[in-house]
Write a protein that holds these residues in place. Structure first.
Motif, PDB file in Angstrom:
ATOM      1  N   GLY A  18       6.876 -85.031 -24.370  1.00  0.00           N
ATOM      2  CA  GLY A  18       5.478 -85.058 -24.781  1.00  0.00           C
ATOM      3  C   GLY A  18       4.849 -86.409 -24.509  1.00  0.00           C
ATOM      4  O   GLY A  18       5.538 -87.434 -24.516  1.00  0.00           O
ATOM      5  N   LEU A  19       3.559 -86.409 -24.253  1.00  0.00           N
ATOM      6  CA  LEU A  19       2.801 -87.634 -24.023  1.00  0.00           C
ATOM      7  C   LEU A  19       1.500 -87.521 -24.807  1.00  0.00           C
ATOM      8  O   LEU A  19       0.726 -86.579 -24.596  1.00  0.00           O
ATOM      9  CB  LEU A  19       2.515 -87.813 -22.526  1.00  0.00           C
ATOM     10  N   PHE A  20       1.275 -88.469 -25.711  1.00  0.00           N
ATOM     11  CA  PHE A  20       0.107 -88.431 -26.580  1.00  0.00           C
ATOM     12  C   PHE A  20      -0.637 -89.752 -26.457  1.00  0.00           C
ATOM     13  O   PHE A  20      -0.045 -90.825 -26.609  1.00  0.00           O
ATOM     14  CB  PHE A  20       0.522 -88.187 -28.034  1.00  0.00           C
ATOM     15  N   ILE A  21      -1.934 -89.675 -26.179  1.00  0.00           N
ATOM     16  CA  ILE A  21      -2.762 -90.858 -26.002  1.00  0.00           C
ATOM     17  C   ILE A  21      -4.000 -90.707 -26.872  1.00  0.00           C
ATOM     18  O   ILE A  21      -4.698 -89.688 -26.797  1.00  0.00           O
ATOM     19  CB  ILE A  21      -3.181 -91.035 -24.526  1.00  0.00           C
ATOM     20  N   ASP A  22      -4.254 -91.712 -27.697  1.00  0.00           N
ATOM     21  CA  ASP A  22      -5.431 -91.693 -28.563  1.00  0.00           C
ATOM     22  C   ASP A  22      -5.640 -93.104 -29.087  1.00  0.00           C
ATOM     23  O   ASP A  22      -4.801 -93.973 -28.894  1.00  0.00           O
ATOM     24  CB  ASP A  22      -5.238 -90.728 -29.726  1.00  0.00           C
ATOM     25  N   TYR A  23      -6.756 -93.335 -29.741  1.00  0.00           N
ATOM     26  CA  TYR A  23      -6.916 -94.662 -30.325  1.00  0.00           C
ATOM     27  C   TYR A  23      -6.282 -94.667 -31.698  1.00  0.00           C
ATOM     28  O   TYR A  23      -6.250 -93.659 -32.402  1.00  0.00           O
ATOM     29  CB  TYR A  23      -8.373 -95.123 -30.335  1.00  0.00           C
ATOM     30  N   GLY A  24      -5.700 -95.788 -32.040  1.00  0.00           N
ATOM     31  CA  GLY A  24      -4.989 -95.890 -33.295  1.00  0.00           C
ATOM     32  C   GLY A  24      -4.215 -97.183 -33.382  1.00  0.00           C
ATOM     33  O   GLY A  24      -4.527 -98.152 -32.700  1.00  0.00           O
ATOM     34  N   GLU A  75       8.729 -93.360 -28.024  1.00  0.00           N
ATOM     35  CA  GLU A  75       8.420 -94.680 -27.502  1.00  0.00           C
ATOM     36  C   GLU A  75       6.925 -94.920 -27.662  1.00  0.00           C
ATOM     37  O   GLU A  75       6.111 -94.086 -27.273  1.00  0.00           O
ATOM     38  CB  GLU A  75       8.823 -94.781 -26.038  1.00  0.00           C
ATOM     39  N   LEU A  76       6.570 -96.068 -28.238  1.00  0.00           N
ATOM     40  CA  LEU A  76       5.179 -96.418 -28.498  1.00  0.00           C
ATOM     41  C   LEU A  76       4.779 -97.631 -27.671  1.00  0.00           C
ATOM     42  O   LEU A  76       5.543 -98.578 -27.537  1.00  0.00           O
ATOM     43  CB  LEU A  76       4.978 -96.724 -29.982  1.00  0.00           C
ATOM     44  N   THR A  77       3.557 -97.597 -27.151  1.00  0.00           N
ATOM     45  CA  THR A  77       3.038 -98.725 -26.390  1.00  0.00           C
ATOM     46  C   THR A  77       1.515 -98.660 -26.372  1.00  0.00           C
ATOM     47  O   THR A  77       0.921 -97.698 -26.863  1.00  0.00           O
ATOM     48  CB  THR A  77       3.615 -98.719 -24.957  1.00  0.00           C
ATOM     49  N   THR A  78       0.897 -99.664 -25.780  1.00  0.00           N
ATOM     50  CA  THR A  78      -0.558 -99.633 -25.610  1.00  0.00           C
ATOM     51  C   THR A  78      -0.896 -98.887 -24.319  1.00  0.00           C
ATOM     52  O   THR A  78      -0.059 -98.750 -23.420  1.00  0.00           O
ATOM     53  CB  THR A  78      -1.132-101.060 -25.519  1.00  0.00           C
ATOM     54  N   GLN A  79      -2.130 -98.437 -24.232  1.00  0.00           N
ATOM     55  CA  GLN A  79      -2.570 -97.773 -23.010  1.00  0.00           C
ATOM     56  C   GLN A  79      -2.472 -98.732 -21.832  1.00  0.00           C
ATOM     57  O   GLN A  79      -2.099 -98.335 -20.726  1.00  0.00           O
ATOM     58  CB  GLN A  79      -4.001 -97.257 -23.162  1.00  0.00           C
ATOM     59  N   SER A  80      -2.784-100.005 -22.051  1.00  0.00           N
ATOM     60  CA  SER A  80      -2.704-100.994 -20.988  1.00  0.00           C
ATOM     61  C   SER A  80      -1.291-101.082 -20.424  1.00  0.00           C
ATOM     62  O   SER A  80      -1.088-100.979 -19.214  1.00  0.00           O
ATOM     63  CB  SER A  80      -3.144-102.366 -21.511  1.00  0.00           C
ATOM     64  N   GLU A  81      -0.304-101.263 -21.301  1.00  0.00           N
ATOM     65  CA  GLU A  81       1.083-101.356 -20.841  1.00  0.00           C
ATOM     66  C   GLU A  81       1.520-100.078 -20.130  1.00  0.00           C
ATOM     67  O   GLU A  81       2.206-100.131 -19.113  1.00  0.00           O
ATOM     68  CB  GLU A  81       2.008-101.650 -22.020  1.00  0.00           C
ATOM     69  N   PHE A  82       1.120 -98.946 -20.665  1.00  0.00           N
ATOM     70  CA  PHE A  82       1.490 -97.662 -20.062  1.00  0.00           C
ATOM     71  C   PHE A  82       0.903 -97.527 -18.657  1.00  0.00           C
ATOM     72  O   PHE A  82       1.617 -97.224 -17.693  1.00  0.00           O
ATOM     73  CB  PHE A  82       1.026 -96.511 -20.952  1.00  0.00           C
ATOM     74  N   LEU A  83      -0.409 -97.755 -18.529  1.00  0.00           N
ATOM     75  CA  LEU A  83      -1.053 -97.575 -17.230  1.00  0.00           C
ATOM     76  C   LEU A  83      -0.578 -98.601 -16.208  1.00  0.00           C
ATOM     77  O   LEU A  83      -0.368 -98.263 -15.036  1.00  0.00           O
ATOM     78  CB  LEU A  83      -2.573 -97.641 -17.377  1.00  0.00           C
ATOM     79  N   LEU A  84      -0.392 -99.842 -16.642  1.00  0.00           N
ATOM     80  CA  LEU A  84       0.107-100.859 -15.713  1.00  0.00           C
ATOM     81  C   LEU A  84       1.527-100.503 -15.262  1.00  0.00           C
ATOM     82  O   LEU A  84       1.870-100.663 -14.085  1.00  0.00           O
ATOM     83  CB  LEU A  84       0.062-102.241 -16.357  1.00  0.00           C
ATOM     84  N   GLY A  85       2.337-100.005 -16.177  1.00  0.00           N
ATOM     85  CA  GLY A  85       3.687 -99.580 -15.831  1.00  0.00           C
ATOM     86  C   GLY A  85       3.718 -98.379 -14.904  1.00  0.00           C
ATOM     87  O   GLY A  85       4.672 -98.187 -14.143  1.00  0.00           O
ATOM     88  N   ARG A 113     -11.914-101.358 -17.897  1.00  0.00           N
ATOM     89  CA  ARG A 113     -12.236-100.484 -19.034  1.00  0.00           C
ATOM     90  C   ARG A 113     -10.985 -99.762 -19.536  1.00  0.00           C
ATOM     91  O   ARG A 113     -10.740 -99.672 -20.734  1.00  0.00           O
ATOM     92  CB  ARG A 113     -13.314 -99.470 -18.642  1.00  0.00           C
ATOM     93  N   LEU A 114     -10.161 -99.267 -18.634  1.00  0.00           N
ATOM     94  CA  LEU A 114      -8.976 -98.500 -19.014  1.00  0.00           C
ATOM     95  C   LEU A 114      -7.829 -99.361 -19.518  1.00  0.00           C
ATOM     96  O   LEU A 114      -7.082 -98.949 -20.399  1.00  0.00           O
ATOM     97  CB  LEU A 114      -8.487 -97.667 -17.832  1.00  0.00           C
ATOM     98  N   ALA A 115      -7.666-100.566 -18.948  1.00  0.00           N
ATOM     99  CA  ALA A 115      -6.481-101.370 -19.268  1.00  0.00           C
ATOM    100  C   ALA A 115      -6.798-102.746 -19.834  1.00  0.00           C
ATOM    101  O   ALA A 115      -5.882-103.468 -20.212  1.00  0.00           O
ATOM    102  CB  ALA A 115      -5.608-101.512 -18.028  1.00  0.00           C
ATOM    103  N   ALA A 119     -11.039-103.679 -24.158  1.00  0.00           N
ATOM    104  CA  ALA A 119     -11.559-102.328 -23.945  1.00  0.00           C
ATOM    105  C   ALA A 119     -10.511-101.320 -24.404  1.00  0.00           C
ATOM    106  O   ALA A 119      -9.817-101.533 -25.384  1.00  0.00           O
ATOM    107  CB  ALA A 119     -11.916-102.151 -22.460  1.00  0.00           C
ATOM    108  N   MET A 120     -10.373-100.244 -23.669  1.00  0.00           N
ATOM    109  CA  MET A 120      -9.476 -99.164 -24.058  1.00  0.00           C
ATOM    110  C   MET A 120      -7.995 -99.547 -23.973  1.00  0.00           C
ATOM    111  O   MET A 120      -7.167 -98.926 -24.614  1.00  0.00           O
ATOM    112  CB  MET A 120      -9.735 -97.948 -23.168  1.00  0.00           C
ATOM    113  N   GLY A 121      -7.668-100.569 -23.191  1.00  0.00           N
ATOM    114  CA  GLY A 121      -6.284-100.947 -22.968  1.00  0.00           C
ATOM    115  C   GLY A 121      -5.511-101.277 -24.227  1.00  0.00           C
ATOM    116  O   GLY A 121      -4.329-100.968 -24.347  1.00  0.00           O
ATOM    117  N   GLU A 122      -6.158-101.904 -25.187  1.00  0.00           N
ATOM    118  CA  GLU A 122      -5.502-102.246 -26.453  1.00  0.00           C
ATOM    119  C   GLU A 122      -5.892-101.297 -27.577  1.00  0.00           C
ATOM    120  O   GLU A 122      -5.122-101.088 -28.508  1.00  0.00           O
ATOM    121  CB  GLU A 122      -5.814-103.694 -26.851  1.00  0.00           C
ATOM    122  N   LEU A 123      -7.076-100.729 -27.519  1.00  0.00           N
ATOM    123  CA  LEU A 123      -7.535 -99.814 -28.570  1.00  0.00           C
ATOM    124  C   LEU A 123      -6.737 -98.508 -28.541  1.00  0.00           C
ATOM    125  O   LEU A 123      -6.345 -97.992 -29.583  1.00  0.00           O
ATOM    126  CB  LEU A 123      -9.024 -99.521 -28.411  1.00  0.00           C
TER     127      LEU A 123
END
Length: 136
Positions: A18-24, A75-85, A113-115, A119-123
């Protein structure tokens, strides 16, 4: 938590991931995360009943605990780390190499904006659910 437990039970019993992405937030915390968003701006949650989207920040730590209770990895991470990875910069570079200046600027702004940290990268946060690692 109940929905995540049901999802984890399904993955544990039938396989998959599973892959879950949201702000939190990644760590449990105190405070009110309830907010209202209307026309891309925050406003008082009681100002426009029915006219604003009510949301709350996801407690990813609590969801990860529910997943782990079913013997799965979370496994938990930020959107920034995920997208850069996942190769966001490489993909943006490849797209930009074929683009004109206007398109390159749009790609750069989208990456920020995404990473970006402001912006969204840490949120936004990401939780990956995987089968338990086998040892031996």
């Amino acid at each position: 938590a109940a929905l995540m437990a049901a999802i984890a039970e399904r993955i544990a019993g039938h396989g998959g991931a599973g892959l879950f992405i949201d702000y939190g937030h990644l760590e449990p915390g105190f405070g009110d995360t309830l907010q209202a968003v209307r026309r891309h701006d925050h406003e008082d949650v009681l100002a426009n009943p029915g006219g604003a989207d009510l949301t709350a920040h996801v407690d990813f730590a609590a969801l990860a605990a529910a997943v782990r209770e079913h013997g799965l990895q979370a496994e938990l991470t930020t959107q920034s780390e995920f997208l850069l990875g996942m190769g966001l910069l490489e993909r943006a570079g490849a797209l930009g190499a074929l683009a004109d200046d206007v398109a390159r600027q749009a790609i750069s702004e989208a990456v920020k904006r995404l990473a970006g940290p402001d912006a969204m990268g840490e949120l936004f946060k990401v939780m990956k659910i995987l089968p338990a690692a086998k040892t031996g």
